[in-house]
Design an enzyme around this catalytic site. Structure first.
Site, PDB file in Angstrom:
ATOM      1  N   LYS A 184     -27.583 -14.322  -8.421  1.00 15.98           N
ATOM      2  CA  LYS A 184     -28.111 -13.395  -8.330  1.00 15.98           C
ATOM      3  C   LYS A 184     -27.603 -11.759  -7.468  1.00 15.98           C
ATOM      4  O   LYS A 184     -27.697 -12.488  -6.399  1.00 15.98           O
ATOM      5  CB  LYS A 184     -30.045 -13.329  -7.795  1.00 15.98           C
ATOM      6  CG  LYS A 184     -30.581 -12.261  -8.770  1.00 15.98           C
ATOM      7  CD  LYS A 184     -32.030 -12.063  -9.185  1.00 15.98           C
ATOM      8  CE  LYS A 184     -33.081 -10.921  -9.344  1.00 15.98           C
ATOM      9  NZ  LYS A 184     -32.902  -9.390  -8.257  1.00 15.98           N
ATOM     10  N   LYS A 195     -29.552 -17.861 -17.892  1.00 19.43           N
ATOM     11  CA  LYS A 195     -29.929 -18.013 -19.081  1.00 19.43           C
ATOM     12  C   LYS A 195     -29.378 -17.875 -19.964  1.00 19.43           C
ATOM     13  O   LYS A 195     -28.527 -19.079 -19.570  1.00 19.43           O
ATOM     14  CB  LYS A 195     -28.466 -16.062 -19.206  1.00 19.43           C
ATOM     15  CG  LYS A 195     -29.137 -14.967 -18.207  1.00 19.43           C
ATOM     16  CD  LYS A 195     -27.194 -14.569 -17.505  1.00 19.43           C
ATOM     17  CE  LYS A 195     -27.522 -14.031 -16.271  1.00 19.43           C
ATOM     18  NZ  LYS A 195     -26.395 -13.402 -16.489  1.00 19.43           N
ATOM     19  N   CYS A 200     -58.542   9.827  15.774  1.00 24.45           N
ATOM     20  CA  CYS A 200     -59.833  10.922  15.505  1.00 24.45           C
ATOM     21  C   CYS A 200     -61.270  10.329  16.828  1.00 24.45           C
ATOM     22  O   CYS A 200     -61.939  10.980  16.660  1.00 24.45           O
ATOM     23  CB  CYS A 200     -60.193  11.190  14.368  1.00 24.45           C
ATOM     24  SG  CYS A 200     -61.053  11.078  13.152  1.00 24.45           S
ATOM     25  N   ASP A 208       0.732  -1.410   0.174  1.00 25.65           N
ATOM     26  CA  ASP A 208       0.109   0.272  -0.063  1.00 25.65           C
ATOM     27  C   ASP A 208       0.958   1.487  -0.030  1.00 25.65           C
ATOM     28  O   ASP A 208       0.509   2.022  -0.182  1.00 25.65           O
ATOM     29  CB  ASP A 208      -0.392   0.005   1.276  1.00 25.65           C
ATOM     30  CG  ASP A 208      -1.720  -0.733   1.036  1.00 25.65           C
ATOM     31  OD1 ASP A 208      -1.908  -1.306   0.134  1.00 25.65           O
ATOM     32  OD2 ASP A 208      -2.433  -1.174   2.484  1.00 25.65           O
TER      33      ASP A 208
END
Ligand code: IVH
Length: 721
Positions: free
Chosen positions: A153, A332, A453, A68
């Site tokens: 998914k 698919k 009410c 890093d």
């Protein structure tokens, strides 16, 4: 099948391949004048390439080569060189990932090709039915390739990225599928979004995928939110969406989002090249990986239904092990030409389906049942629960739907109940666990009077809800005003339910009209209201008063059965509120989307004197509504204006592309042959649609002829043709 390692451990990397980098060389901060020296130009280009490569190694391949500190040093060097020589900053510079700039409200844009959603199946039997439908439709055109590409998914935010000559030029959210929000800058902060494609990029490619937040990042984020006293996010998907639509890009960057690519929208091959999209979805996924994208983990090519079902069970059983939330599998058809042949219904593709898993169910205790009064006066029971984690989210309230639901399921206060949460859906109480029912719990008595009410409530025959019909019921008023300023109404950002409640309780706001005359000093008399917020509200309300779009205002009124879409239709037809208020049921029913129930509800609304009075009040206050354009208006002069069009048989170009071109000529693509069809365009091996069209005397055009029509009007099919 193993779960691929998707965790992103920061491995300490060997410092190989980095020998030539001198982290100290970017020191000077003054702006350079004139042309940058050659060595600076070269250095910037070198750093930019290297950083992008290391970024890819780290985030996409999970195989870093440098640590890093070195990465940061190179990054800062590039940043300072670019500051010094701004002309050297390319649109794909890795420093654009840094963020820090403030975004204004997100602008919107129409998708070049619609982003569809998927149909769902929930069982093997439903899947078999879907497959059978695909099979029969494919056989109309010749053969059924019984091979599928399956992947998990992902439960995130759908995004599409447009690359031109390999450079990321735009990112859009899915939005409503037609129009999305432009989120290019936010997406540039996501490390797995390539700013430039790898390899030989096509001339133009639109890559679609899901932006997700990993579960562990989500939990860490929520912990941090709670520490800061901020509201935790409901689930990783909301957190991802909130992070993308963030005002402050440095926050977006810190949220650790991941983009995974699963399909391609628009595509044009490189200049004149013969190459086009691959033949199968499996190869498409390979192509996407070669271009530098991460793809959903554990995708698999499955032959026949049995393999698909095995795959679906595999993912279900290992669901918890995936680093991101998975709510099912997507299946698919693997062949892309079969995909193009099947095309889309109005809502979703015919070649793909989501196999959804049942929602997670968890036990907890029902503490109380609260009955709320909505803006239409409907009484809705809400379960107040012993807080419990359901699918990674803490649930303490759940809907009980209505009175009958409580009765039929025999749900009682004090019961141990099963609670279910499915994706974005509001959590619901499935039912009591009778074996654990304690002594002395008695059935719930549904109120006969409005809890707000005190007036008696009514339940019409055939309706599931009891309603308070007192027009001056404070709860109904309050909810209506909350709705008026909400997202489905005028969308006054920040004016949330709490503030509306205070304004209404104080008596200053009695109806939506009163909002428009609020002043800054008045608002300042409320506790916790500061100058900035008060000004913000008054500005937003004044803005709305002077420019509100008519469809928004109609939708804000909260007429029963009139949502955003219907409001739009009404606005286009009636042009102003008073014409709408005077419309008859018959004339309303002439409109598309307006059936008898909706028409009755609209007339009913405007027959109420208070509502008439409100419309007059708007006029007196000078509320000006903007005209809503008919989306079809500009199309009238186009050659196919007002015509519907249908494609059948195997086309030489993807069906979506042909439809998009037809739309450019003013036509509206439809899915079936009927007497009203404008024209049928036939590719190779047309099936029964051609026969039907001929029998109805509909004009039929060969694909060739359609192409020359396009050419004639200068519509470009790209190289996909
Ligand atoms: S393929 C025509 N693959 O689910 C859409 N979609 O509920 C074909 N989604 O809009 C998309 N994971 O945003 C595909 N592995 C996956 C997916 C996926 C999530 C989303 C997609 C779609 C939504 C439908």
């Amino acid at each position: 099948m193993d779960l691929e390692d998707q965790t992103r451990n920061r491995r300490t990397a060997k410092e190989n391949g980095a020998g030539s980098i001198d982290p100290g060389s970017g020191a000077p901060a003054a702006r350079g004048k004139g042309m940058p020296p050659q060595d600076v130009t070269e250095r910037v280009s070198y750093l930019s390439k290297e950083l992008e490569r290391h970024n890819y190694l780290y985030h996409t391949l999970d195989a870093p080569e440098i640590d890093d500190a070195l990465y940061d040093a190179m990054f800062h060097e590039l940043q300072s060189l670019e500051e010094q020589w701004p002309s050297l900053r390319t649109p794909w510079s890795p420093t654009l990932r840094a963020g820090g700039k403030l975004l204004d409200a997100l602008p919107k844009k129409k998708h070049a090709q619609r982003m569809y959603s998927l149909d769902n199946v929930f069982s093997e039997a439903e899947w078999e039915t879907f497959r059978d439908r695909m099979r029969r439709a494919c056989l109309e055109g010749g053969e059924f390739p019984d091979v599928f590409y399956c992947d998990p998914k992902l439960d995130g935010l759908a995004i599409e990225l447009r690359y031109e000559d390999g450079v990321l030029v735009e990112a859009l959210t899915r939005g409503d599928g037609m129009v999305g929000e432009i989120v290019s800058d936010a997406c540039r902060t996501i490390p797995t979004v390539p700013l430039r494609l790898r390899g030989v990029p096509p001339r133009c490619i639109v890559v679609r995928g899901e932006c997700v937040m990993f579960k562990e990042d989500f939990l860490a984020l929520n912990e941090a939110q709670i520490k800061l006293g901020a509201k935790p996010f409901a689930n990783p998907r909301n957190a991802a969406a909130g992070s993308i639509r963030q005002q402050d890009l440095s926050v977006t960057r810190s949220r650790k989002l991941t983009f995974l690519a699963y399909s391609v929208g628009d595509f044009q091959a490189a200049g004149g090249a013969e190459e086009s999209l691959p033949e199968s979805h499996t190869d498409l996924i390979d192509t996407l990986q070669n271009l530098g994208f991460l793809v959903p983990p554990n995708g698999k090519r499955c032959k026949g239904s049995r393999e698909v079902i095995e795959y679906v069970s595999f993912v279900r059983e290992n669901r918890e092990q995936f680093p991101m939330e998975i709510d099912g599998c997507v299946i698919k058809l693997d062949s892309l030409s079969a995909q193009a042949f099947l095309g889309f219904t109005a809502r979703s593709p015919r070649f793909a389906v989501a196999f959804k898993y049942p929602a997670t169910e968890v036990k907890t205790t029902l503490r109380r049942i609260e009955v709320q009064v909505g803006r239409t006066g409907a009484l809705t029971p809400v379960a107040v629960l012993e807080p419990v984690a359901v699918g990674g989210v803490i649930v303490s309230r759940a809907t009980l739907h209505n009175e009958d639901e409580i009765k039929n399921k025999d749900i009682r206060v004090g019961d141990v109940v099963l609670v279910r949460r499915a994706g974005d859906v509001i959590p619901e109480v499935v039912g009591p666990v009778l074996s654990e029912r304690g002594d002395g719990v008695s059935p719930f008595v549904f109120p006969t009077h409005c809890p707000a009410c005190g007036e008696a409530v009514f339940r019409e025959e055939g309706e599931s809800a009891s309603r308070c019909i007192n027009l001056s019921c404070p709860a109904v008023r309050l909810r209506s005003i909350m709705h008026f300023v909400s997202k489905s109404g005028l969308d006054i950002v920040g004016l949330g339910n709490k503030w509306v409640e205070e304004l209404v309780l104080s008596g200053r706001v009695r109806d939506p009209g009163d909002l428009f005359s609020l002043t800054v000093p008045e608002l300042l008399s409320f506790k916790r209201m500061g100058e900035v917020l008060a000004r913000k509200f008054v500005t937003a309300l004044t803005e709305a008063k002077e420019h509100v779009r008519l469809d928004r205002l109609i939708s804000a009124l909260g007429i029963r059965h009139v949502g955003v879409e219907t409001a739009r239709t009404l606005a286009v037809r009636y042009k102003d509120l008073s014409s709408l208020a005077n419309a008859t049921e018959e004339s309303l029913m002439d409109l598309q989307d307006v059936g008898p129930e909706v028409a009755r509800s609209i007339c009913h609304f405007f027959a109420v004197p208070e509502n008439r009075h409100l419309i007059e009040k708007f006029e007196q206050l000078g509320v000006v509504t903007g005209v809503v354009q008919d989306e079809n208006e500009g199309k009238r002069d186009l050659p196919l204006a007002g015509k519907t069009i249908l494609f059948t048989g195997t086309l030489r170009v993807p069906r979506g592309m042909a439809e998009a071109c037809a739309e450019k000529l003013g036509a509206t693509p439809v899915t079936g042959v009927s007497r009203r069809l404008g024209m049928l365009v036939v590719g190779k091996n047309p099936g029964s649609k051609l026969l039907k069209a001929r029998s109805l005397g509909i004009s039929v055009l060969e694909e060739e002829a359609f192409m020359s029509l396009l050419k004639q009007y200068g519509v470009d099919l790209g190289n996909g043709a």
